[in-house]
Design an enzyme around this catalytic site. Structure first.
Site, PDB file in Angstrom:
ATOM      1  N   ASN A   1      12.462   0.536  18.264  1.00  0.00           N
ATOM      2  CA  ASN A   1      13.336  -0.464  17.641  1.00  0.00           C
ATOM      3  C   ASN A   1      13.491  -0.250  16.142  1.00  0.00           C
ATOM      4  O   ASN A   1      14.048  -1.113  15.459  1.00  0.00           O
ATOM      5  CB  ASN A   1      12.794  -1.878  17.903  1.00  0.00           C
ATOM      6  CG  ASN A   1      12.830  -2.200  19.378  1.00  0.00           C
ATOM      7  OD1 ASN A   1      13.670  -1.669  20.104  1.00  0.00           O
ATOM      8  ND2 ASN A   1      11.909  -3.024  19.833  1.00  0.00           N
TER       9      ASN A   1
ATOM     10  N   ARG B   1       6.101   0.921  22.616  1.00  0.00           N
ATOM     11  CA  ARG B   1       7.527   1.199  22.833  1.00  0.00           C
ATOM     12  C   ARG B   1       8.406   0.545  21.759  1.00  0.00           C
ATOM     13  O   ARG B   1       9.516   0.990  21.498  1.00  0.00           O
ATOM     14  CB  ARG B   1       7.952   0.747  24.238  1.00  0.00           C
ATOM     15  CG  ARG B   1       9.368   1.166  24.587  1.00  0.00           C
ATOM     16  CD  ARG B   1       9.671   1.048  26.078  1.00  0.00           C
ATOM     17  NE  ARG B   1      11.065   1.354  26.334  1.00  0.00           N
ATOM     18  CZ  ARG B   1      11.574   1.607  27.531  1.00  0.00           C
ATOM     19  NH1 ARG B   1      10.806   1.607  28.598  1.00  0.00           N
ATOM     20  NH2 ARG B   1      12.861   1.874  27.676  1.00  0.00           N
TER      21      ARG B   1
ATOM     22  N   LYS C   1      15.322   0.887  31.101  1.00  0.00           N
ATOM     23  CA  LYS C   1      15.808  -0.450  30.728  1.00  0.00           C
ATOM     24  C   LYS C   1      17.194  -0.626  31.319  1.00  0.00           C
ATOM     25  O   LYS C   1      18.102   0.164  31.033  1.00  0.00           O
ATOM     26  CB  LYS C   1      15.876  -0.598  29.209  1.00  0.00           C
ATOM     27  CG  LYS C   1      14.553  -0.918  28.566  1.00  0.00           C
ATOM     28  CD  LYS C   1      14.762  -1.301  27.110  1.00  0.00           C
ATOM     29  CE  LYS C   1      13.445  -1.605  26.430  1.00  0.00           C
ATOM     30  NZ  LYS C   1      13.626  -1.888  24.997  1.00  0.00           N
TER      31      LYS C   1
ATOM     32  N   HIS D   1      16.563  -1.359  14.497  1.00  0.00           N
ATOM     33  CA  HIS D   1      17.307  -2.178  15.461  1.00  0.00           C
ATOM     34  C   HIS D   1      17.238  -3.680  15.175  1.00  0.00           C
ATOM     35  O   HIS D   1      18.123  -4.410  15.590  1.00  0.00           O
ATOM     36  CB  HIS D   1      16.821  -1.901  16.888  1.00  0.00           C
ATOM     37  CG  HIS D   1      17.301  -0.578  17.429  1.00  0.00           C
ATOM     38  ND1 HIS D   1      17.023   0.622  16.805  1.00  0.00           N
ATOM     39  CD2 HIS D   1      18.054  -0.256  18.515  1.00  0.00           C
ATOM     40  CE1 HIS D   1      17.565   1.615  17.497  1.00  0.00           C
ATOM     41  NE2 HIS D   1      18.205   1.109  18.529  1.00  0.00           N
TER      42      HIS D   1
ATOM     43  N   ARG E   1      16.706  -5.659  46.814  1.00  0.00           N
ATOM     44  CA  ARG E   1      15.426  -5.587  46.071  1.00  0.00           C
ATOM     45  C   ARG E   1      15.132  -4.178  45.553  1.00  0.00           C
ATOM     46  O   ARG E   1      13.992  -3.801  45.313  1.00  0.00           O
ATOM     47  CB  ARG E   1      14.253  -6.075  46.919  1.00  0.00           C
ATOM     48  CG  ARG E   1      14.419  -7.519  47.347  1.00  0.00           C
ATOM     49  CD  ARG E   1      13.097  -8.152  47.716  1.00  0.00           C
ATOM     50  NE  ARG E   1      13.300  -9.552  47.983  1.00  0.00           N
ATOM     51  CZ  ARG E   1      13.598 -10.043  49.188  1.00  0.00           C
ATOM     52  NH1 ARG E   1      13.717  -9.239  50.221  1.00  0.00           N
ATOM     53  NH2 ARG E   1      13.772 -11.326  49.335  1.00  0.00           N
TER      54      ARG E   1
ATOM     55  N   LYS F   1      11.453  10.207  23.696  1.00  0.00           N
ATOM     56  CA  LYS F   1      11.652   8.953  24.443  1.00  0.00           C
ATOM     57  C   LYS F   1      10.730   8.923  25.665  1.00  0.00           C
ATOM     58  O   LYS F   1      10.086   7.903  25.945  1.00  0.00           O
ATOM     59  CB  LYS F   1      13.117   8.815  24.854  1.00  0.00           C
ATOM     60  CG  LYS F   1      13.387   7.598  25.714  1.00  0.00           C
ATOM     61  CD  LYS F   1      14.108   6.485  25.026  1.00  0.00           C
ATOM     62  CE  LYS F   1      14.061   5.190  25.833  1.00  0.00           C
ATOM     63  NZ  LYS F   1      15.283   4.453  25.863  1.00  0.00           N
TER      64      LYS F   1
ATOM     65  N   HIS G   1      20.778  -4.934  15.357  1.00  0.00           N
ATOM     66  CA  HIS G   1      21.231  -5.860  16.406  1.00  0.00           C
ATOM     67  C   HIS G   1      21.783  -7.137  15.804  1.00  0.00           C
ATOM     68  O   HIS G   1      22.808  -7.662  16.248  1.00  0.00           O
ATOM     69  CB  HIS G   1      20.069  -6.236  17.332  1.00  0.00           C
ATOM     70  CG  HIS G   1      19.815  -5.216  18.401  1.00  0.00           C
ATOM     71  ND1 HIS G   1      18.599  -5.098  19.032  1.00  0.00           N
ATOM     72  CD2 HIS G   1      20.611  -4.285  18.970  1.00  0.00           C
ATOM     73  CE1 HIS G   1      18.658  -4.126  19.934  1.00  0.00           C
ATOM     74  NE2 HIS G   1      19.867  -3.616  19.911  1.00  0.00           N
TER      75      HIS G   1
ATOM     76  N   GLU H   1       7.162  -2.068  27.246  1.00  0.00           N
ATOM     77  CA  GLU H   1       7.268  -2.521  25.860  1.00  0.00           C
ATOM     78  C   GLU H   1       6.280  -3.639  25.538  1.00  0.00           C
ATOM     79  O   GLU H   1       6.649  -4.691  25.006  1.00  0.00           O
ATOM     80  CB  GLU H   1       8.711  -2.964  25.558  1.00  0.00           C
ATOM     81  CG  GLU H   1       9.018  -2.970  24.066  1.00  0.00           C
ATOM     82  CD  GLU H   1      10.488  -3.176  23.776  1.00  0.00           C
ATOM     83  OE1 GLU H   1      11.318  -2.496  24.383  1.00  0.00           O
ATOM     84  OE2 GLU H   1      10.791  -4.021  22.930  1.00  0.00           O
TER      85      GLU H   1
ATOM     86  N   GLU I   1      20.683   7.645  16.709  1.00  0.00           N
ATOM     87  CA  GLU I   1      19.446   7.528  17.505  1.00  0.00           C
ATOM     88  C   GLU I   1      18.630   8.822  17.424  1.00  0.00           C
ATOM     89  O   GLU I   1      17.404   8.783  17.453  1.00  0.00           O
ATOM     90  CB  GLU I   1      19.769   7.190  18.968  1.00  0.00           C
ATOM     91  CG  GLU I   1      20.478   5.853  19.177  1.00  0.00           C
ATOM     92  CD  GLU I   1      19.587   4.607  18.964  1.00  0.00           C
ATOM     93  OE1 GLU I   1      18.369   4.756  18.746  1.00  0.00           O
ATOM     94  OE2 GLU I   1      20.143   3.492  18.996  1.00  0.00           O
TER      95      GLU I   1
ATOM     96  N   HIS J   1      27.166   0.457  17.980  1.00  0.00           N
ATOM     97  CA  HIS J   1      25.717   0.221  17.970  1.00  0.00           C
ATOM     98  C   HIS J   1      25.002   1.184  16.999  1.00  0.00           C
ATOM     99  O   HIS J   1      24.215   0.762  16.154  1.00  0.00           O
ATOM    100  CB  HIS J   1      25.199   0.391  19.400  1.00  0.00           C
ATOM    101  CG  HIS J   1      23.719   0.297  19.525  1.00  0.00           C
ATOM    102  ND1 HIS J   1      23.035  -0.881  19.350  1.00  0.00           N
ATOM    103  CD2 HIS J   1      22.769   1.243  19.797  1.00  0.00           C
ATOM    104  CE1 HIS J   1      21.742  -0.662  19.508  1.00  0.00           C
ATOM    105  NE2 HIS J   1      21.557   0.619  19.782  1.00  0.00           N
TER     106      HIS J   1
END
Ligand code: NAD
Ligand code: GLY
Length: 368
Positions: free
Chosen positions: A245, A241, A143, A248, A121, A227, A252, A237, A185, A265
Site C-alpha cells: 500500500n 502485505r 484479491k 496508496h 461456493r 508480489k 486512494h 494482509e 506500480e 489509479h
C-alpha cells in the site's frame, strides 16, 4: 517463457510470462487440469483485440468456450455486473468443474475473480491480464471484489487463481497513459523491496517506455516475483502485505475525492508515493539522495508528484478515514527508509494531512 510460482501450499499456482502466450491458453489450461466448460469474462475493447486467439486456442484443446461480456469501465465493477455474470453461468449450466477466465485489465480480473470465488461456493479461475497494472499487480495475489457506491472494493474475497498467463505482446495496444499508470506500480516495487529493479528503471526508462521487449520482461518478472513473495508471507494482509500500500493511502483518498475521473489509479498512487517519500525524508527515515531519485524517476516516467492545487486537505483526511484499511482511527502508513526498505507508522488522518500541509507550504514558498 518464464515460469514463476506463487507458493501457497495446495493453492500454489504458476505465472506464465512471455510473448505470444495467448495462443497457448488451451495447452496451459489443460496442464492445470481444468474442466471442459470455460467462460471468458471480458469487455468489448479487449475482446475485439484478443478474444479470438484465446478462444481458438481453447477450442483446439477441446474446451467448450462461452464468452461473457461486461460493459467497459470501473463504474461497472459492481454487484449488477456480478449478478449478470451469475445469470449467464446458471443459464449455461456451469458446474463446479467449469472455470472462468478473466481476459482484461484489473476491472475484469477483480470482477471475474469474485464471480469465481462465490459461484457454487467457488469455481476455478484463470487470470489473463491485459494491462501493465493488471500484469504486475491485480492478477497476482487473489484479491477479488467489486465496488459499492460508498467505496471501492468494499465487497470481495481473497481467492487465488489457478494460473496467471501474462502475454507481454498485448501491451502494444494499451494506450500510453494506461501503460505509464501501470509503471507507477513497478516503481513502487523498486522503492519498497528492490534497489536493483529501481536502478534498472532509472537506467532504462526511455527504452521501457518504448516497450523494449527484454526490459519489459525483466520489469514485469521482477514485479510479479516481489508480489508473489509478499503474498506468500501474508496472504490475507494481516501484517506485511500492507507494504504494497505504499503511496496508496494518499492515492486512494485522492482518487475518491476527485470522483475517480481525474486520475488513473497509477497516477494517484504516483502522487501518493512522492508525498509518502517526502514525509519519510522529513521523519528522518529517507535520505536526500533517495528522495531525489524517487521523485526524478516518477517524473521521468511522465507521472505526477504533486497534489493538485486547490485540494482541500480536510476532505482528503475524511476519505482516508473511510478507507477499509484504517483501524480504530489509525492508518498503517507505509514510509520508505531509502530505496528498498520500508517502515510502518500508525498515523491518524490528521497526522498525515498535517505533514502534507507542511510540505505544501514549503512548495508554495519555493514557487513564490
Ligand atoms: P482497467 O481494467 O479499467 O483497464 C484500463 C482500460 O484499458 C480499459 O478501458 C480496458 O478496456 C483497456 N484495455 C485493457 N487491456 C487493453 C489492451 N491490451 N489494449 C488496449 N486496451 C486495453 O484498468 P486497470 O488499471 O487494469 O485496473 C484497475 C482496476 O484494478 C481497479 O478496479 C483496481 O481496483 C483494480 N486493482 C486490483 C488489484 C488487486 O490486487 N486485485 C490491484 C490493483 C488494482
Ligand atoms: N494491490 C495490493 C495487494 O494486492 O495487496
Amino acid at each position: 517463457m518464464h515460469i514463476l510460482t506463487v507458493n501457497l501450499g495446495d493453492r500454489s499456482y504458476p505465472i506464465y510470462l512471455g510473448e505470444g502466450l495467448l495462443s497457448r491458453t488451451g495447452e496451459l489450461l489443460k496442464k492445470a487440469g481444468s474442466g471442459k466448460k470455460v467462460g471468458i469474462v471480458s469487455n468489448q475493447t479487449v475482446a475485439d483485440l484478443y478474444l479470438d486467439p484465446v478462444q481458438e486456442s481453447l477450442t483446439r484443446s477441446g474446451f467448450r468456450v462461452i464468452p461473457i461480456f461486461v460493459p467497459e469501465g470501473e463504474e461497472h465493477k459492481n454487484l449488477k455486473s456480478l449478478s449478470d455474470i451469475f445469470d449467464r453461468l446458471i443459464g449455461e449450466r456451469f458446474d463446479r468443474s467449469s472455470s472462468l477466465i478473466a481476459l482484461g485489465g484489473g476491472v475484469i480480473g477483480d470482477l471475474a475473480g469474485f464471480a469465481a470465488a462465490t459461484f457454487l461456493r467457488g469455481i476455478p479461475y484463470i487470470q489473463i491480464p491485459t494491462t501493465l497494472l493488471a500484469q504486475v499487480d491485480a492478477s497476482v495475489g487473489g484479491k477479488t471484489g467489486v465496488n459499492h457506491q460508498e467505496g471501492k472494493n468494499l465487497i470481495g474475497a481473497f481467492y487465488q487463481p489457478r494460473l496467471v498467463l501474462i502475454d507481454l505482446e498485448v501491451l502494444r495496444t494499451l494506450p500510453r497513459t494506461e501503460f505509464v499508470a501501470g509503471l507507477a506500480e513497478v516503481i513502487k516495487y523498486g522503492i519498497i523491496e528492490d534497489p536493483q529493479l529501481f536502478a534498472l528503471l532509472e537506467a532504462n526508462l526511455e527504452d521501457l517506455l518504448s516497450l523494449n521487449r527484454g526490459l519489459l520482461e525483466k520489469a514485469v518478472a521482477a514485479s510479479c516475483t516481489i508480489k508473489a513473495r509478499v503474498v506468500e508471507k501474508d496472504e490475507h494482509e494481516e501484517d506485511y502485505r500492507s507494504v504494497l500500500n505504499f503511496g496508496h493511502t494518499i492515492g486512494h483518498a485522492l482518487e475518491s475525492l476527485t470522483g475517480y475521473d481525474q486520475f488513473l489509479h497509477g497516477e494517484a498512487v504516483a502522487i501518493g508515493m512522492a508525498q509518502a517519500a517526502t514525509i519519510s525524508r522529513r521523519e528522518g527515515l529517507c535520505d536526500d539522495k533517495s528522495l531525489e531519485r524517487i521523485l526524478h524517476l516518477i517524473k521521468g516516467a511522465g507521472l505526477p508528484t504533486d497534489l493538485p492545487s486547490g485540494i482541500r486537505l480536510e476532505e482528503l483526511a475524511n476519505k482516508m478515514e473511510v478507507d477499509k484499511k484504517s483501524v480504530g482511527g489509525k492508518i498503517k502508513f507505509v514510509l520508505c527508509a531509502g530505496i528498498g526498505k520500508t517502515r510502518f507508522h500508525w498515523l491518524s488522518a490528521e497526522d498525515i494531512i498535517a505533514r502534507l500541509a507542511s510540505i505544501q507550504k514549503k512548495v508554495e514558498s519555493e514557487n513564490r
